[in-house]
Design a protein around this motif. Sequence first.
Motif, PDB file in Angstrom:
ATOM      1  N   LEU A  24     -28.817   4.337 -38.272  1.00 26.61           N
ATOM      2  CA  LEU A  24     -29.043   3.084 -37.553  1.00 26.61           C
ATOM      3  C   LEU A  24     -29.087   1.900 -38.513  1.00 26.61           C
ATOM      4  O   LEU A  24     -28.462   0.860 -38.265  1.00 26.61           O
ATOM      5  CB  LEU A  24     -30.353   3.178 -36.765  1.00 26.61           C
ATOM      6  CG  LEU A  24     -30.818   1.897 -36.052  1.00 26.61           C
ATOM      7  CD1 LEU A  24     -29.766   1.423 -35.057  1.00 26.61           C
ATOM      8  CD2 LEU A  24     -32.156   2.132 -35.356  1.00 26.61           C
ATOM      9  N   VAL A  25     -29.808   2.057 -39.611  1.00 26.19           N
ATOM     10  CA  VAL A  25     -29.917   0.975 -40.596  1.00 26.19           C
ATOM     11  C   VAL A  25     -28.544   0.658 -41.182  1.00 26.19           C
ATOM     12  O   VAL A  25     -28.171  -0.510 -41.342  1.00 26.19           O
ATOM     13  CB  VAL A  25     -30.916   1.352 -41.712  1.00 26.19           C
ATOM     14  CG1 VAL A  25     -30.860   0.347 -42.856  1.00 26.19           C
ATOM     15  CG2 VAL A  25     -32.331   1.424 -41.145  1.00 26.19           C
ATOM     16  N   GLU A  26     -27.754   1.703 -41.494  1.00 29.28           N
ATOM     17  CA  GLU A  26     -26.410   1.485 -42.030  1.00 29.28           C
ATOM     18  C   GLU A  26     -25.546   0.722 -41.034  1.00 29.28           C
ATOM     19  O   GLU A  26     -24.778  -0.171 -41.410  1.00 29.28           O
ATOM     20  CB  GLU A  26     -25.755   2.832 -42.356  1.00 29.28           C
ATOM     21  CG  GLU A  26     -26.176   3.422 -43.697  1.00 29.28           C
ATOM     22  CD  GLU A  26     -25.719   2.557 -44.851  1.00 29.28           C
ATOM     23  OE1 GLU A  26     -26.593   2.080 -45.610  1.00 29.28           O
ATOM     24  OE2 GLU A  26     -24.509   2.329 -44.978  1.00 29.28           O
ATOM     25  N   LEU A  27     -25.649   1.068 -39.762  1.00 27.73           N
ATOM     26  CA  LEU A  27     -24.867   0.385 -38.728  1.00 27.73           C
ATOM     27  C   LEU A  27     -25.210  -1.099 -38.682  1.00 27.73           C
ATOM     28  O   LEU A  27     -24.318  -1.956 -38.619  1.00 27.73           O
ATOM     29  CB  LEU A  27     -25.143   1.028 -37.363  1.00 27.73           C
ATOM     30  CG  LEU A  27     -24.452   0.392 -36.154  1.00 27.73           C
ATOM     31  CD1 LEU A  27     -22.952   0.528 -36.264  1.00 27.73           C
ATOM     32  CD2 LEU A  27     -24.960   1.025 -34.858  1.00 27.73           C
ATOM     33  N   ILE A  28     -26.496  -1.423 -38.735  1.00 30.43           N
ATOM     34  CA  ILE A  28     -26.926  -2.820 -38.688  1.00 30.43           C
ATOM     35  C   ILE A  28     -26.467  -3.568 -39.938  1.00 30.43           C
ATOM     36  O   ILE A  28     -25.945  -4.683 -39.867  1.00 30.43           O
ATOM     37  CB  ILE A  28     -28.454  -2.918 -38.551  1.00 30.43           C
ATOM     38  CG1 ILE A  28     -28.926  -2.227 -37.264  1.00 30.43           C
ATOM     39  CG2 ILE A  28     -28.903  -4.367 -38.576  1.00 30.43           C
ATOM     40  CD1 ILE A  28     -28.317  -2.765 -36.006  1.00 30.43           C
ATOM     41  N   LEU A  29     -26.621  -2.950 -41.106  1.00 32.26           N
ATOM     42  CA  LEU A  29     -26.248  -3.614 -42.350  1.00 32.26           C
ATOM     43  C   LEU A  29     -24.749  -3.893 -42.407  1.00 32.26           C
ATOM     44  O   LEU A  29     -24.319  -4.889 -42.993  1.00 32.26           O
ATOM     45  CB  LEU A  29     -26.656  -2.763 -43.557  1.00 32.26           C
ATOM     46  CG  LEU A  29     -28.155  -2.586 -43.789  1.00 32.26           C
ATOM     47  CD1 LEU A  29     -28.394  -1.710 -45.008  1.00 32.26           C
ATOM     48  CD2 LEU A  29     -28.844  -3.926 -43.972  1.00 32.26           C
ATOM     49  N   HIS A  30     -23.950  -3.014 -41.818  1.00 28.02           N
ATOM     50  CA  HIS A  30     -22.498  -3.195 -41.869  1.00 28.02           C
ATOM     51  C   HIS A  30     -21.978  -4.140 -40.796  1.00 28.02           C
ATOM     52  O   HIS A  30     -20.916  -4.742 -40.981  1.00 28.02           O
ATOM     53  CB  HIS A  30     -21.794  -1.836 -41.706  1.00 28.02           C
ATOM     54  CG  HIS A  30     -21.776  -1.018 -42.953  1.00 28.02           C
ATOM     55  ND1 HIS A  30     -22.920  -0.446 -43.470  1.00 28.02           N
ATOM     56  CD2 HIS A  30     -20.774  -0.683 -43.784  1.00 28.02           C
ATOM     57  CE1 HIS A  30     -22.597   0.213 -44.572  1.00 28.02           C
ATOM     58  NE2 HIS A  30     -21.304   0.091 -44.786  1.00 28.02           N
ATOM     59  N   GLY A  31     -22.696  -4.287 -39.676  1.00 32.58           N
ATOM     60  CA  GLY A  31     -22.111  -5.013 -38.562  1.00 32.58           C
ATOM     61  C   GLY A  31     -22.836  -6.245 -38.077  1.00 32.58           C
ATOM     62  O   GLY A  31     -22.267  -7.003 -37.292  1.00 32.58           O
TER      63      GLY A  31
END
Length: 431
Positions: A189-196
């Motif tokens: 989830l954190v990776e998704l937010i950081l990338h998008g």
Amino acid sequence: MSRTSSTTRARLIQAALELFTVQGVTETTTRQIAELAQVNEVTLFRHFGNKQGLLLAVIEDSGVFTRLGESLRSQVDQTTTFEQALTNYGRDRLQVLTQMPELLRSVVGESGKYTVEHRQALGEGVTQANLDFADYLTTVIQRDRLHLRLSAEKLASLVNGMLFGYLVIELTSEFHRLWQNQEDFLQSLVELILHGAFADAEPERQGEGEGEGEPESGSKGETLRQLVPDSSPNLPSPAISSETVADLPPSLVNAILQQAKKSGFRDYALAYTLFGAGLRIEEIIALERSHQISDAHRHLLQVTQGNVRQVPVNQWIMGKRYGSYTRNPLNQWLKNRKDDRSPLFVNEALERMSVPELRSAWRDFTSGLETPSPSIEQARQTWCVEMLMRGMNVEDLSILSGLDVKQLEPYVGRAREKTALDRAIRLDQKP
């Protein structure tokens, strides 16, 4: 659970929470709650109207929605990056909700029985939680000078929705095989937010002011002055664009590597890779044995996660040499392994290391070296600054790091700052 409150209302809420948590809302009767609270059942109806009204009071008292704003305000100063702030919030919310699985199952399963007033009250609680989280996000975003693609309120609602949805699936179904565990989901989830979630806005430069000392023409400083062109290469942007640069001094880097060496072959190899190749931790755990290319003339890693590229592993780190292309901490780790598993880094169970496990290893071999302890992200920042200090231009560093030139501007500023300081020290040493 102990019941310390002497008020009737508090005793009823505590009794309901105990029974809801153990046997769920559906299987709990108002008579059972009244008996456990040692009051008459009519008293329960007088305070809460019915079981659903009492359920809302339990949710409110448990802190799932209420008191969240005050709690988050006290947590802001305990974080140094947006990633850490988001991870801490998600971990805290999952922990709170996981402590009451039967209650959560019942809230989902019995929602159709709620009156309009009760559904409205529940919706207001969710809205307030989203607003409190949005305030928390806004504070962190302003502190770190980030630029969102969407409003903080929408981001807060999106994150809370995914957290709640994940727990509903996990607590109401079996064998879904979505993630290994909660921590695995949270990292995704954190990776998704950081990338998008962030726009590619130009960050504010660190340590630069109008008219500050410019290096001489033809020197290493001149190279640094020309690092950032007007246009950037068409590369994806995998991280927050206005990351604060906090590179580590050579003495501390050497101390970390030496302490990692004492910790064992794997930890020494991890530290060597972090400081020698400048990879993100997600890229490191995705590495396979086959991704290593090593001979007498070079030592490369094939990165397949995120920005696909080849990255050299440096023998020289902050002025000290750690082996050779064919004999170094990473090769020694692989040579001493007794398994045939394909991941480059594995845990004690010989499974691929996870992000939390890698972070835990970092904390172990950096503990006691400095207060506060350096973060694992500082290893990558240190590598970027060192490459610039050694003469690499920003276009090449962009290719190797996976960061675009705008994201590298703070590193350029830091490299200029260090170059100017080094020059001043050398001048002072002249007779």
